[in-house]
Design an enzyme around this catalytic site. Sequence first.
Site, PDB file in Angstrom:
ATOM      1  N   GLU A   1       0.787  -1.226   0.000  1.00 12.54           N
ATOM      2  CA  GLU A   1       0.000   0.000   0.000  1.00 12.54           C
ATOM      3  C   GLU A   1       0.824   1.283   0.000  1.00 12.54           C
ATOM      4  O   GLU A   1       0.357   2.311  -0.474  1.00 12.54           O
ATOM      5  CB  GLU A   1      -0.929  -0.001   1.220  1.00 12.54           C
ATOM      6  CG  GLU A   1      -2.060  -1.012   1.159  1.00 12.54           C
ATOM      7  CD  GLU A   1      -3.050  -0.703   0.056  1.00 12.54           C
ATOM      8  OE1 GLU A   1      -3.350   0.488  -0.165  1.00 12.54           O
ATOM      9  OE2 GLU A   1      -3.512  -1.653  -0.601  1.00 12.54           O
TER      10      GLU A   1
ATOM     11  N   SER B   1     -51.514 -25.809  38.672  1.00 14.05           N
ATOM     12  CA  SER B   1     -51.128 -26.688  39.778  1.00 14.05           C
ATOM     13  C   SER B   1     -49.659 -26.596  40.154  1.00 14.05           C
ATOM     14  O   SER B   1     -49.245 -27.185  41.162  1.00 14.05           O
ATOM     15  CB  SER B   1     -51.457 -28.137  39.413  1.00 14.05           C
ATOM     16  OG  SER B   1     -52.845 -28.296  39.234  1.00 14.05           O
TER      17      SER B   1
END
Length: 795
Positions: free
Chosen positions: A208, A486
Amino acid sequence: MVRKAKSKLKKTRANKAGTARRSKKHKKAVRKNPGLLRRLLRLSMLLLGLGIGLGLPWVIWLDVQVRNEFDGRKWDLPSRVYARPLSLYEGKTISTQTLLAELKAAGYRRSSSPGIAGSFSVAGGRFDIHRRAFRFEDGTGPAIRFQLRLVDNTVKSLRSNANLAAQGLIRLDPAEIASIYPLHDEDRTLVVLQEVPNLLVAGLQAVEDRQFKYHHGVVLRSIGRAMLANVRAGRAVQGGSTLTQQLVKNYFLTSERTLIRKINEAIMAVLLEWHYDKAQILEAYINEIFLGQQGKYSIHGFGRASEFYFDRPLEDLDVQQIALLVGMVRGASFYNPRRNPKRALRRRNQVLDIFGSTGLLSDREVETAKSRPLGVTARPRSGNSRYPAFVELVRRQLKRDYRASDLSSAGLRIFTTLAPSEQEYAQQAVSAGLDDLRRRGLPADLQGALVLADVASGEIRALVGDRVAGRNYFNRALDARRQVGSVIKPLIYLLALEHVDDYNLITPVEDEPVTLRQADGSVWSPVNYDRKSHGEMPLLEALVHSYNQATVRVGLRIGVANLIRKIRQLGVNAAVPAVPATLLGAVELTPIEVTQMYQPLAAGGYSVPLRSVTAVQTAQGELLNRYPLRLMPLAHREAVAVLNFAMTRVVERGTARKLHGLLGNDTLIAGKTGTTNERRDSWFVGYTRDRVAVVWVGRDDNKPAGVTGSNAAMRLWAALFRQLPIAAVDLRMPDGVSFVWVDMQQNALTDPSCPAAVQIPFIDGTEPAATTACLDRLNRKNRKSFWRKWFERDD
């Protein structure tokens, strides 16, 4: 030749003479018009002044921006959420299937020879695992390669490959299960330059910006070349950016291609180089550069890109993997190796050639790297949460101690209690189980929720909030408030057993009709599920068969207010109506609240708050907070122990008696079914020695669904526990509780050899005083035998 030379000389003299004449004429013109020179000088000075007057403040402003941003640079880092680490030791119960599921969740790759950390091999029951280095919540564990042998779902040996020495305990590095992202949706893992592979640092410059070490932010020749190309094209088509300019563009500016932005970029690049050294600039670049996209989250920096594409830390990357990442700087989307593998391979090989031509790699190393595949994982294992319902619980628990902005930007490391294999089993149990219920004739729109917790620690191991894995628009495990039916009844019987002067498991209770006039004038008259009344029976039988009328009669004697108080003592702070119907579960709770309510019962009377988080660290691994176990013993632990015995009878011969058939074994388990009016809701709570799980099934619109506790939720519970090791409920009684042989129907003590004899636990002093005739006969016989032996013995 001479003639040509003379001719050329004459031309040269003529040119010089012409130039001299023009110069004289110009001087004469200037002398004739001296104001022209002054005007040109003034114009030049004016333009210079304007340039300084306008440009200098702009440069100063840019300089302030650069220094302020870069000096105080602080990237918003997402928090990383980890599952619990899997602990391995000799004697641990774990199946091959479960170990493979844990390795998969943690991102381990199967290999013929696991020479790389994060890989493993398996042959039969022999595992060769190469664990990664990891910062655990209590310290750093180095990379280690070890061998493990499983026999009959048990770890028989655990040895280090280095010296074949037996290992006491080895923890696998945990799976990363989620990230909590910043508002701007950037994902990165910070690295320091010293930890970055040298090849990446040098290779990045070779590809780069080869002049990076020497320039001062810009290279005018490159800018000129780019400008010429742009002028010829009539638009911005080429850049001449250095690494410093690229950093400026990504960190300070936008990506638009305009002349003003390019000028700003060049100025700021020079300013950046003026104030900071190359190492600081390069480190910032390595952490900032865009390298991919995962949904709406952008992947920034080589550290996160390494994990995103290869599931490996940056320092562990191979040559060809480094080359691929460097090549993607040119265009992360264009060279995406998952979407465009051929294009990415060509770009990687180009970068490898550059590495070779610049002397970073030898020709042989280049060719070897080129021969290898891209090596990217099929899909990233991190990013969006794989278990959103559980992560939502994590968020809620952390909000007590942390701001939302801290969770999404401070890069926290959050250690949780989730067991990935158990979570996968739980989600499969819900998803496949609901599909099975549809095939059995129940509605297709049934939904479900499941919570699985460790009994002793209260740590949530799995949490499912939807039948569809990964969907979390409504988290039923945390937010679905439904009547529990229950499921509430065991608390009433627990309260009764705490009243030692009035109740034990064989105390006779009446299962007869009961009618109550309520505050609004209406009459409440509960009936049993089978629409029958069963008369007098032992208290144990009333619980085992979940008889409503007997429960209401006991509950009214105990008091609804005491039931509400007990619910709160067990760790649930939901609103509970103080009405008689609460005795039969007309109270709305969420699955996680029901789990909290049952955890102290499963733990033998020791209550711990359910938790999903164990510790939180900074991004650097410093401990911020630890969430230790908070154990709170309940009063009347003896009554809890007796109740647990009764809960196992529910599974053995009561409303949950089909559970053993669904599981395929007869291990001792405690449980309770729950069904609400018009069969709208199905609940099942079950616990073993080390796990407690709650399952709910019903419709989101609360319409009748045809479900009961045993025909829906219990099936899902069984589907989960078929995949888990099941440890029998511990029925060893604490001090103050003893097993006694009794005849339940006669409410009397008896002998094991007598008819109808059963062994029942009693809190000391609560066992019956009466004795059966059978026991009396045996006692008389034993006394007679004693005296006969005494007098008839030989002298």
